[in-house]
Motif scaffolding. Structure first.
Motif, mmCIF file in Angstrom:
data_model
loop_
_atom_site.group_PDB
_atom_site.id
_atom_site.type_symbol
_atom_site.label_atom_id
_atom_site.label_comp_id
_atom_site.label_asym_id
_atom_site.label_seq_id
_atom_site.Cartn_x
_atom_site.Cartn_y
_atom_site.Cartn_z
ATOM 1 N N ASP A 126 -4.634 5.169 6.941
ATOM 2 C CA ASP A 126 -4.677 4.487 8.497
ATOM 3 C C ASP A 126 -3.833 6.280 8.799
ATOM 4 O OD1 ASP A 126 -3.226 3.861 10.608
ATOM 5 O OD2 ASP A 126 -2.727 1.677 10.244
ATOM 6 N N ILE A 127 -3.737 6.913 9.093
ATOM 7 C CA ILE A 127 -2.820 8.085 9.816
ATOM 8 C C ILE A 127 -2.519 8.159 11.182
ATOM 9 C CG2 ILE A 127 -3.371 10.191 10.400
ATOM 10 C CD1 ILE A 127 -6.040 9.470 8.813
ATOM 11 N N THR A 128 -1.283 7.348 11.562
ATOM 12 C CA THR A 128 -0.281 7.168 12.893
ATOM 13 C C THR A 128 0.274 8.748 12.679
ATOM 14 O OG1 THR A 128 -0.185 4.695 12.407
ATOM 15 C CG2 THR A 128 1.205 6.175 13.821
ATOM 16 N N ALA A 129 0.409 9.242 13.751
ATOM 17 C CA ALA A 129 1.236 10.361 14.206
ATOM 18 C C ALA A 129 1.651 10.526 15.834
ATOM 19 C CB ALA A 129 0.448 11.394 14.722
ATOM 20 N N SER A 166 11.268 14.128 16.146
ATOM 21 C CA SER A 166 10.630 15.590 16.855
ATOM 22 C C SER A 166 9.224 15.066 16.447
ATOM 23 C CB SER A 166 11.233 16.657 16.854
ATOM 24 O OG SER A 166 10.813 16.946 15.704
ATOM 25 N N GLY A 167 8.678 14.546 15.796
ATOM 26 C CA GLY A 167 7.145 14.459 15.209
ATOM 27 C C GLY A 167 6.843 13.619 13.839
ATOM 28 N N GLN A 168 6.615 12.855 14.030
ATOM 29 C CA GLN A 168 6.321 12.267 12.321
ATOM 30 C C GLN A 168 4.803 11.885 12.515
ATOM 31 O OE1 GLN A 168 7.560 7.468 12.208
ATOM 32 N NE2 GLN A 168 8.666 8.274 11.064
ATOM 33 N N VAL A 169 4.868 11.960 10.847
ATOM 34 C CA VAL A 169 2.546 11.536 10.857
ATOM 35 C C VAL A 169 3.010 10.682 9.492
ATOM 36 C CG1 VAL A 169 0.201 11.940 10.113
ATOM 37 C CG2 VAL A 169 1.822 13.509 11.637
ATOM 38 N N ARG A 170 1.925 9.732 9.067
ATOM 39 C CA ARG A 170 2.595 8.209 8.225
ATOM 40 C C ARG A 170 1.325 8.649 7.593
ATOM 41 N NH1 ARG A 170 5.101 2.837 7.087
ATOM 42 N NH2 ARG A 170 6.729 4.403 6.373
ATOM 43 N N VAL A 171 0.653 8.890 6.257
ATOM 44 C CA VAL A 171 -1.131 8.052 5.837
ATOM 45 C C VAL A 171 -0.519 7.136 4.868
ATOM 46 C CG1 VAL A 171 -3.160 9.070 4.422
ATOM 47 C CG2 VAL A 171 -1.331 10.334 6.203
ATOM 48 N N VAL A 172 -1.180 6.384 5.288
ATOM 49 C CA VAL A 172 -0.874 4.899 4.754
ATOM 50 C C VAL A 172 -3.019 4.520 4.035
ATOM 51 C CG1 VAL A 172 -1.232 2.299 3.724
ATOM 52 C CG2 VAL A 172 0.483 3.967 5.756
ATOM 53 N N ARG A 173 -2.526 4.677 2.873
ATOM 54 C CA ARG A 173 -4.312 4.774 2.109
ATOM 55 C C ARG A 173 -4.543 3.136 0.902
ATOM 56 N NH1 ARG A 173 -5.832 8.997 -2.262
ATOM 57 N NH2 ARG A 173 -7.301 7.905 -3.661
ATOM 58 N N GLN A 174 -5.798 3.034 1.216
ATOM 59 C CA GLN A 174 -6.159 1.624 0.819
ATOM 60 C C GLN A 174 -7.515 1.952 -0.294
ATOM 61 O OE1 GLN A 174 -5.732 -1.754 3.110
ATOM 62 N NE2 GLN A 174 -7.194 -2.968 1.653
ATOM 63 N N LEU A 199 1.002 -1.180 -0.164
ATOM 64 C CA LEU A 199 0.063 -0.016 0.262
ATOM 65 C C LEU A 199 1.061 1.241 0.177
ATOM 66 C CD1 LEU A 199 -2.495 -1.550 2.595
ATOM 67 C CD2 LEU A 199 -2.914 -1.273 0.495
ATOM 68 N N GLY A 200 0.736 2.291 -0.598
ATOM 69 C CA GLY A 200 0.943 3.271 -0.984
ATOM 70 C C GLY A 200 1.265 4.311 0.118
ATOM 71 N N TYR A 201 1.848 4.907 0.036
ATOM 72 C CA TYR A 201 2.128 5.765 1.903
ATOM 73 C C TYR A 201 2.678 7.419 1.825
ATOM 74 C CZ TYR A 201 5.948 5.069 3.243
ATOM 75 O OH TYR A 201 8.490 4.594 3.409
ATOM 76 N N VAL A 202 2.573 8.217 2.327
ATOM 77 C CA VAL A 202 3.040 9.860 2.468
ATOM 78 C C VAL A 202 3.184 9.858 4.319
ATOM 79 C CG1 VAL A 202 1.376 10.892 2.580
ATOM 80 C CG2 VAL A 202 3.311 11.935 1.841
ATOM 81 N N GLU A 203 4.577 10.104 4.352
ATOM 82 C CA GLU A 203 5.730 10.695 5.803
ATOM 83 C C GLU A 203 5.729 12.106 5.517
ATOM 84 O OE1 GLU A 203 7.596 7.191 7.805
ATOM 85 O OE2 GLU A 203 8.649 8.022 7.233
ATOM 86 N N PHE A 204 5.325 12.011 7.152
ATOM 87 C CA PHE A 204 5.877 13.452 7.112
ATOM 88 C C PHE A 204 7.284 13.882 8.413
ATOM 89 C CE2 PHE A 204 1.949 13.587 5.112
ATOM 90 C CZ PHE A 204 1.598 14.195 4.384
ATOM 91 N N ASN A 205 8.194 14.369 8.159
ATOM 92 C CA ASN A 205 9.063 13.220 9.829
ATOM 93 C C ASN A 205 9.426 14.907 10.071
ATOM 94 O OD1 ASN A 205 9.192 10.722 8.942
ATOM 95 N ND2 ASN A 205 10.226 10.820 7.432
ATOM 96 N N GLY A 206 9.553 15.369 11.472
ATOM 97 C CA GLY A 206 10.328 16.206 11.646
ATOM 98 C C GLY A 206 11.270 15.580 11.677
ATOM 99 N N PRO A 207 12.193 17.370 12.244
ATOM 100 C CA PRO A 207 13.929 17.081 12.464
ATOM 101 C C PRO A 207 13.897 16.096 14.030
ATOM 102 C CG PRO A 207 12.896 19.221 13.303
ATOM 103 C CD PRO A 207 11.751 18.335 13.056
ATOM 104 N N ALA A 208 15.031 15.422 14.026
ATOM 105 C CA ALA A 208 15.735 14.361 14.588
ATOM 106 C C ALA A 208 15.562 15.147 15.572
ATOM 107 C CB ALA A 208 16.802 13.959 14.047
#
Length: 194
Positions: free
Chosen positions: A161-164, A79-87, A63-72
């Protein structure tokens, strides 16, 4: 009766202007805070902190996803992360996915602190789980994380499916509610101008 065609044309023009891309972009900009950037694709839109990096890929289920990553952080965690998996074409009820998630969370020892339905604009149904998890960073440090997982089902049977996640520092990070509240489910299709 002779005014009806003119009225119909007027209604069509007004409807077209409401869906015209530049107008939608201006409305989106008004809805997005200055320090957030809008990610919009066919089916949904979501705001994320402007300084974060964006990457996309395919997960282990294909499944395709897009991920948004904050600085380490200093220990190597984001420092933050959001991942959206789309089905697309989810062939079940949202309740089926929620039952799967509850079983998996229990089996992996996740401490679920919130389990409730939520409202997402444009969605048929949505549900949110908050929990505390633990992860080992690339630097080998074990970090406790605040994690929110939302499942969102659209009228077109698209399941998001959104994971933060963010390191646990006693309270939920200030960006989390703003990101989750920015989520909008849009109708899909070629007939919608972008």
């Amino acid at each position: 009766m002779r005014y009806f065609p003119r009225f119909a044309v007027l209604v069509a023009v007004v409807a077209g202007l409401l869906w015209w891309a530049p107008w939608r972009d201006r409305i989106d900009a008004l809805m997005t805070a200055d320090d957030l950037r809008l990610h919009r694709v066919d089916g949904y839109r979501l705001a994320y902190p402007e300084s974060w990096q964006v990457r996309s890929g395919t997960n282990q289920d294909g499944l395709g996803y897009v991920e948004f990553n904050g600085p380490a952080t200093s220990d190597g965690a984001h420092s933050g992360q959001v991942r959206v998996v789309r089905q697309d074409a989810w062939g079940h009820r949202l309740q089926d996915k929620l039952a799967q998630f509850r079983v998996a969370a229990s089996a992996t020892g996740r401490d679920v602190t919130r389990d409730e339905p939520v409202s997402v604009q444009g969605a048929q149904a949505a549900h949110r789980f908050d929990m505390v998890t633990r992860e080992t960073t690339p630097k080998g440090v074990s970090v406790r994380l605040h994690e929110t997982e939302m499942f969102v089902l659209s009228d077109e049977a698209m399941l998001l499916d959104i994971t933060a996640r963010a390191p646990l520092e006693g309270t939920e990070p200030d960006w989390l509610p703003r990101v989750l509240e920015s989520l909008r489910v849009d109708r899909q299709g070629w007939f919608l101008l972008r």
